[in-house]
Scaffold this active site. Sequence first.
Site, PDB file in Angstrom:
ATOM      1  N   GLU A 135      23.657  32.956  48.557  1.00 43.61           N
ATOM      2  CA  GLU A 135      23.331  34.369  48.411  1.00 43.61           C
ATOM      3  C   GLU A 135      21.870  34.654  48.043  1.00 43.61           C
ATOM      4  O   GLU A 135      21.371  35.725  48.330  1.00 43.61           O
ATOM      5  CB  GLU A 135      24.241  34.994  47.341  1.00 43.61           C
ATOM      6  CG  GLU A 135      25.721  35.013  47.705  1.00 43.61           C
ATOM      7  CD  GLU A 135      26.020  35.933  48.874  1.00 43.61           C
ATOM      8  OE1 GLU A 135      25.318  36.958  49.023  1.00 43.61           O
ATOM      9  OE2 GLU A 135      26.946  35.626  49.650  1.00 43.61           O
ATOM     10  N   SER A 173      81.911  53.324  28.262  1.00 40.86           N
ATOM     11  CA  SER A 173      82.586  52.616  27.172  1.00 40.86           C
ATOM     12  C   SER A 173      81.665  51.758  26.307  1.00 40.86           C
ATOM     13  O   SER A 173      82.121  51.179  25.314  1.00 40.86           O
ATOM     14  CB  SER A 173      83.704  51.741  27.744  1.00 40.86           C
ATOM     15  OG  SER A 173      84.727  52.567  28.276  1.00 40.86           O
TER      16      SER A 173
END
Length: 789
Positions: free
Chosen positions: A202, A482
Amino acid sequence: MASRKKKTTAKKKTAGRGRKRPTKSRKRRSGRGRWLGAAALALMLAGAAVAAYVATVSITVSREFEARRWDVPAQVYATPLELYAGRRLAPDALVAELRRLGYQESPAADRPGRYRQRGAILELTTRAYRYTDETQPAQSVAIEFANGRIAAIDGPRGAPLALLRLDPLRIGSIFPAHGEDRLIVAPEDLPPLLVETLKAVEDRRFDEHHGIDVIAVLRAALVNLRAGEIRQGASTLTQQLVRSYFLSNARTWERKLREAVMAIALELHYDKDELMQAYVNEVYLAQDGRRAIHGFGLGSQFYFGKPLPELELHELALLVAQVRGPTYYNPQRHPERALARRNLVLEQMRAQGLIDAAQQAAAAKRELDVVADAGRSSSYYAGYLDLVRRQLYAEYPRDELERRGLTVLTTLDPAVQSSAEAALIEELDALENGRAADSPALDGAVVVTSPHNAEVLALVGSRKTGYDGFNRALDARRQIGSLIKPAVYLAALESGRYSLASLIDDSPISIELDNGTLWSPRNFSGEAHGHVPLVRALAESFNMATVRLGMDVGVDAVAKLLVRLGLQHEPRHFPSLLLGAIELTPYEVAGIYNTLANGGFSIPLRAVRAVVDEKGELVQRYPLSIEEAADAESVYALNQALVQVMERGTGVTARRGAAARVTVAGKTGTSDDLRDSWFAGFTSDKLVVTWVGNDDNRATGLTGATGAARVWTRVIDALDVASYAPPPPADANLIPIDYGTGLETEASCPDAVLLPVPAEAEPPRARGCGSTKTRIGSGIRDWLRDRLN
C-alpha cells in the site's frame, strides 16, 4: 502688505514653472508598483489565510484523532471453560470447544492456539489472557480422558493441575449506531510481517514521506491530466487513515487537497509507529449486516475465527488483500477475485524480500480458509447478546459502552448455548414434519440458568439463532397456562391448611365473575376425578381441583406470591389467573422457576459477571443479591410434587435420555386452544424453560407435553446434569403416601410416594397398597399423560 502678497504669488509661479511634468513611463511604473503592492498584500493575506487554515486543520485533526484513536466498542466474552479431573467431557466435545475458540489441530501443539490428539490424550498450548483481576499465562498441557470424563490434567512440567481455564470466547461487542466495530490490537501484538506487508503493498515509501508521497502524486497527476478526470490515486497509508477518520471517498480535487493537508498535520504530531498502529486498528475490512468490520484485529476474528498473531502466511495475505476493496474482493461472494488478489499480495511480498520463493509457492497453493459464513459463526449468539445489552444499558450510558473499550465478562456457557440452539432447531424441524404446507412456521425460545447463582447460561430467542431480530425469550409475552399451578399449590402449602396428602375435590366448579357471568373451567380430558390428593392434582394438572384450591387460599395470595417469586409486576386478581391467564415471557418464567429450583431463595437473573476497563482494571463486579422469597419447607414439599409431575404426571413423556437417568422436577403448560406450548424443569444444577408457538398466535395443536417438553428433553440430554436431590428440612416428616388416595401406605407399594407431611396432618393408613380403583385407573392416566396440559 500688498507688496508681500505679490512677492509670494510670484514665488509660487516661479516654483511652478521650475517643476517638471511626469512622463508616461513614470506613470506606468507608478501603476505597476501599486499593482505589485496589492498583489503582495493579497499574497500575504492568502498566505495568512492558508496558514490559519492549516493551523486550524492541524489542531482539529490532532484533537479528533486523539479522541477517536480509542473509540472502541465494549467487547463481550463468555465465561471461560473450566477443566478439571472428574468433569464429564468427552475428547470430541473438548475438540469442538477448542475449534469454537479458533484453536487449530497441529502435528505439534507447540504454539498458543494449537492442539493435537493422541488416542485418549489431548495436548494443547493455551493462550494467555486476563480475566477480571487474574492473568492466565499461556501453558502447554496434556489432558487424559477415561469413560467420558477427564481423568487427569498435567501441566508444563508434568505436574498435575487441579484446574485449567481456557481463554474466554469473544461473543460480540456493543458498537455505536454508525455501526463501526473493532478489536484493538496492542503494539506488542502487532505482527511485524503485517506491518511490512502493508508498506510493500500500500505505501512503499511510508518510512520516508511526510504524509504525502510527492513522487507518487506526480505520477498519478500525469495519468489524471491525460484522462481529464481522476483515475489513479497516490494515497499514502497516512492519507488513507485521514480518509477513514475524517473524510468521504469522493474523488474531487477539494477533498484530495484537504486530505493532503490533514495527512501532513498528522505526520507532524505523531510518529510512524503510532500512525501504523492507528491504521491497523482503523482500516475497513468487511461488512456484516449493519456492523462494519474495522481493523485487522476484528478482521482476523471475522474471516478466520482466531487472533491476529496466530494467522498463517496465506491468511495474512488475504487480510491485506481486503484493504483494496472488501466488497470487490469479498472471499465469500467472489472467491476467484479474492484468491487472485491474495496471490498478488504474496508476489509483492516476495518481490520486497519479505518471504522467499518457496514460502510464496506454498502459500499460493493454500485455500482461502475463511470460516464458513464469515461473521455469522457459531460464536455469534444474537439472543444472548440482546440480554447483555439490556442489562448493561440499564446501568451504563450508551456512549461509555460504545466508545470506552470496556470488557464485559458474561455468564454464557458456549457449550450449553450451542446445545440449546441445536435442540430448538432440530425439534422444531421434527415437529413440523407432516404438518400442512400452509401451516405457519413454528418458532420458540429456550432459557437455561444455574439455579444456585441465577446465572443465565444460555438464551435462545429464535430458531434463526445467528441473526438479530425478534427475541422471543425476552419479548414474546404469551399465556403460560398450567405453568402457574405450582404457585397456587405453594400458596396452599404456605397457608398451613394443606399438605401434599390433603384431598381436594376435582369436580365441576362454576365461579361468578364481577360482571355477573359464570366461569366454569373444565379438565383437559373433560373428566372429573373426585377427591384426589394435592400431589396427584398437581402432577396430572387437574384444572378443577386447582381452581377450587386457589379460590380457597385466595387469588390475591397467589398474585402476591408470584411477585415474591420474582415477577416484576403484580398480576390482576382474576380467577382465571389460577389457570395461567397471564402473559409472561420465557425469561420471566425462568426467573420464577429459578426461585423454586433454588429452594425458595430469590436471586435476580444475571448475564453479566464483571466489567473491566481498557486498562484491565475492574470497573464493577456483580455480587449475588439473595432474598428468602417463600417458606423453605413449603418449597421443598412443592418440588417433591414437581418430581412426581415427571415420574407419574404430565411430564412423564419428557423423561427420555439423560432426563430418564437423573431425578428431575418440572411442569408442563398449555394455553387456551393449544396456542402456546410450555415446559419448565430443573435438575440440581440446571433450570431449562422452553416455549413453542406461532408468532401470529395461531393454534399449534401442541400441548406442553407434545411440544416444548420435547425441546426441553433434547437440551437436558446434551448437558452434564446432576439429579435433583435437595436435603430435606431438618424437621421434615417424610412418610410414604399412596399417590392415588393420599393415604399413608407401605414404602414398598407401587404407588407409594415419599412426601413431607406435617405430623399433625398425617393421613390415615391404607389397607394394603391403595385402592383397586386407583390401580385400575393408572392405565387410563398413562393414556392421558401425553394429552394433558
